[in-house]
Design a protein around this motif. Structure first.
Motif, PDB file in Angstrom:
ATOM      1  N   SER A 177      37.486  35.455  26.376  1.00 53.92           N
ATOM      2  CA  SER A 177      38.775  35.989  26.821  1.00 53.92           C
ATOM      3  C   SER A 177      39.395  36.894  25.762  1.00 53.92           C
ATOM      4  O   SER A 177      39.920  37.973  26.068  1.00 53.92           O
ATOM      5  N   ALA A 194      40.243  40.866  26.046  1.00 53.82           N
ATOM      6  CA  ALA A 194      41.619  41.285  25.778  1.00 53.82           C
ATOM      7  C   ALA A 194      41.657  42.366  24.694  1.00 53.82           C
ATOM      8  O   ALA A 194      42.445  43.324  24.782  1.00 53.82           O
ATOM      9  N   GLU A 211      40.650  45.599  26.273  1.00 57.52           N
ATOM     10  CA  GLU A 211      41.768  46.131  27.064  1.00 57.52           C
ATOM     11  C   GLU A 211      42.821  46.767  26.158  1.00 57.52           C
ATOM     12  O   GLU A 211      43.371  47.830  26.467  1.00 57.52           O
ATOM     13  N   GLN A 212      43.108  46.126  25.024  1.00 51.44           N
ATOM     14  CA  GLN A 212      44.102  46.672  24.089  1.00 51.44           C
ATOM     15  C   GLN A 212      43.617  47.992  23.508  1.00 51.44           C
ATOM     16  O   GLN A 212      44.397  48.941  23.365  1.00 51.44           O
ATOM     17  N   GLN A 242      41.872  41.228  36.512  1.00 53.65           N
ATOM     18  CA  GLN A 242      42.950  40.403  37.046  1.00 53.65           C
ATOM     19  C   GLN A 242      42.490  38.959  36.972  1.00 53.65           C
ATOM     20  O   GLN A 242      41.469  38.589  37.537  1.00 53.65           O
ATOM     21  N   ARG A 243      43.262  38.119  36.279  1.00 51.60           N
ATOM     22  CA  ARG A 243      42.855  36.743  36.067  1.00 51.60           C
ATOM     23  C   ARG A 243      43.831  35.782  36.741  1.00 51.60           C
ATOM     24  O   ARG A 243      45.030  36.032  36.782  1.00 51.60           O
ATOM     25  N   VAL A 288      44.473  49.760  28.902  1.00 53.89           N
ATOM     26  CA  VAL A 288      44.553  49.485  30.347  1.00 53.89           C
ATOM     27  C   VAL A 288      44.124  48.043  30.600  1.00 53.89           C
ATOM     28  O   VAL A 288      43.389  47.448  29.815  1.00 53.89           O
ATOM     29  N   ARG A 289      44.610  47.493  31.697  1.00 52.02           N
ATOM     30  CA  ARG A 289      44.146  46.169  32.110  1.00 52.02           C
ATOM     31  C   ARG A 289      42.876  46.339  32.932  1.00 52.02           C
ATOM     32  O   ARG A 289      42.847  47.090  33.900  1.00 52.02           O
ATOM     33  N   LEU A 290      41.825  45.621  32.532  1.00 55.25           N
ATOM     34  CA  LEU A 290      40.529  45.738  33.191  1.00 55.25           C
ATOM     35  C   LEU A 290      40.270  44.623  34.199  1.00 55.25           C
ATOM     36  O   LEU A 290      39.553  44.837  35.187  1.00 55.25           O
ATOM     37  N   GLY A 326      39.399  48.838  36.026  1.00 56.21           N
ATOM     38  CA  GLY A 326      38.268  48.025  35.598  1.00 56.21           C
ATOM     39  C   GLY A 326      37.000  48.341  36.365  1.00 56.21           C
ATOM     40  O   GLY A 326      35.902  48.379  35.793  1.00 56.21           O
ATOM     41  N   THR A 363      40.337  45.229  37.984  1.00 56.09           N
ATOM     42  CA  THR A 363      41.361  46.113  38.535  1.00 56.09           C
ATOM     43  C   THR A 363      40.699  47.413  38.974  1.00 56.09           C
ATOM     44  O   THR A 363      39.491  47.605  38.799  1.00 56.09           O
TER      45      THR A 363
END
Length: 303
Positions: free
Chosen positions: A34, A38, A41-42, A50-51, A46-48, A62, A59
């Motif tokens: 995880s 994360a 993504e940082q 959805q959890r 962007v957020r890759l 993603g 996403t």
């Protein structure tokens, strides 16, 4: 951060649909996986993924990143393998998929021979009769019977295994003779639980006969069918790879050997990549050569 490591972890998370599954595959912990995703993504901003407690999905960004990241990792793997060239020694882990019966009866011994010849290779042999997506489940190679093949894999047909009726000598002595295909209807017919009751046999002159053969016993495993033939439970259709050794020893006999069903086609599968790791290439070549030396397998040109 280690961007390549992050990309590998993210790609496997999308393919497996679970961070804990990735952790098991990488032999690490779910929090570590995880944190790796994360950090990626940082870095990208962007957020890759959805959890939730029960669901993991990419996403929109993603999904787009996954397609390109997967290609980048494949290109990187190809570049490394090409740079090492002929000096490379086959090393690393191979994950191989095969049907249960052929895996236990034939492939397991071959894998042990292969490991003895290549001490720096590890093999994880996964035996399963269900449909396996090589990419999604992280398989490097697979042995498959039949022409129902996945679209995202390269398939090499390496052998054929003829199919015909078989029974034990004891069963044939204790029951009425079988001189024609229709005589089979007077016998206890053993078949796979998932197979059709309709049996199509082709004779030596191209004549085709279809039988509605049924019996009191059905089983969903080839090794169970093999054992049933041995104890004289009935007559049934079997591929040569399953029974040829017992035919050669005299424990079983072909029944109406001039009448055959369609042969089993034997395929080697691997993910559709332009360049395979050396460990995969030597394993596939080993299987292609050695499988044809086992009872019941024939070259596609001679079967």
């Amino acid at each position: 951060m280690d961007t390549l490591r992050g990309m590998r972890t993210f790609v496997r998370a999308v393919e497996l649909g679970s961070l804990s599954a990735v952790a098991r595959e990488l032999q690490t912990t779910q929090p570590t996986v995880s944190k790796t995703v994360a950090a990626l993504e940082q870095e990208l901003g962007v957020r890759l993924l959805q959890r939730s407690t029960t669901h993991l999905a990419p996403t929109e960004q993603g999904r787009r990143f996954y397609e390109r990241a997967r290609r980048v990792l494949e290109e990187y793997g190809e570049a490394v393998a090409d740079a090492r060239g002929l000096t490379e020694t086959p090393t690393g882990l191979l994950r191989v998929s095969a049907p249960v019966s052929i895996g236990v009866l034939r492939l397991n011994r071959l894998v042990q021979e292969f490991l003895a010849s290549y001490p720096q290779i590890e093999i994880e042999l996964i035996l399963n009769d269900r449909y396996v997506d090589l990419v999604e489940e992280g398989m490097d190679a697979a042995l498959r019977l039949g022409a129902n093949l996945p679209p995202n894999a390269v398939a090499r047909r390496i052998a054929l295994s003829p199919r015909a009726l078989v029974a034990s000598q004891a069963y044939l002595r204790a029951h009425p003779p079988i001189d024609t295909p229709q005589d089979v209807l007077n016998h206890n017919y053993l078949r796979f639980a998932w197979a059709s009751e309709s049996v199509e046999l082709q004779g030596p002159n191209g004549e085709v006969q279809r039988l509605q053969a049924n019996g009191r016993y059905r089983i969903n495993n080839s090794l169970g069918i093999r054992e049933s033939f041995l104890i004289g439970a009935g007559v049934g259709l079997a591929p040569a790879w399953l029974v040829q050794d017992l035919i050669d020893s005299g424990e079983l006999s072909w029944v109406l050997p001039q009448w055959r069903a369609s042969a089993h086609e034997v395929y080697l599968l691997y993910p559709a990549r332009r360049y395979l790791p050396l460990r995969t290439r030597v394993f596939l070549e080993f299987l292609r050569e050695r499988l044809l030396e086992l009872p019941g397998f024939f070259d596609v040109e001679n079967a």
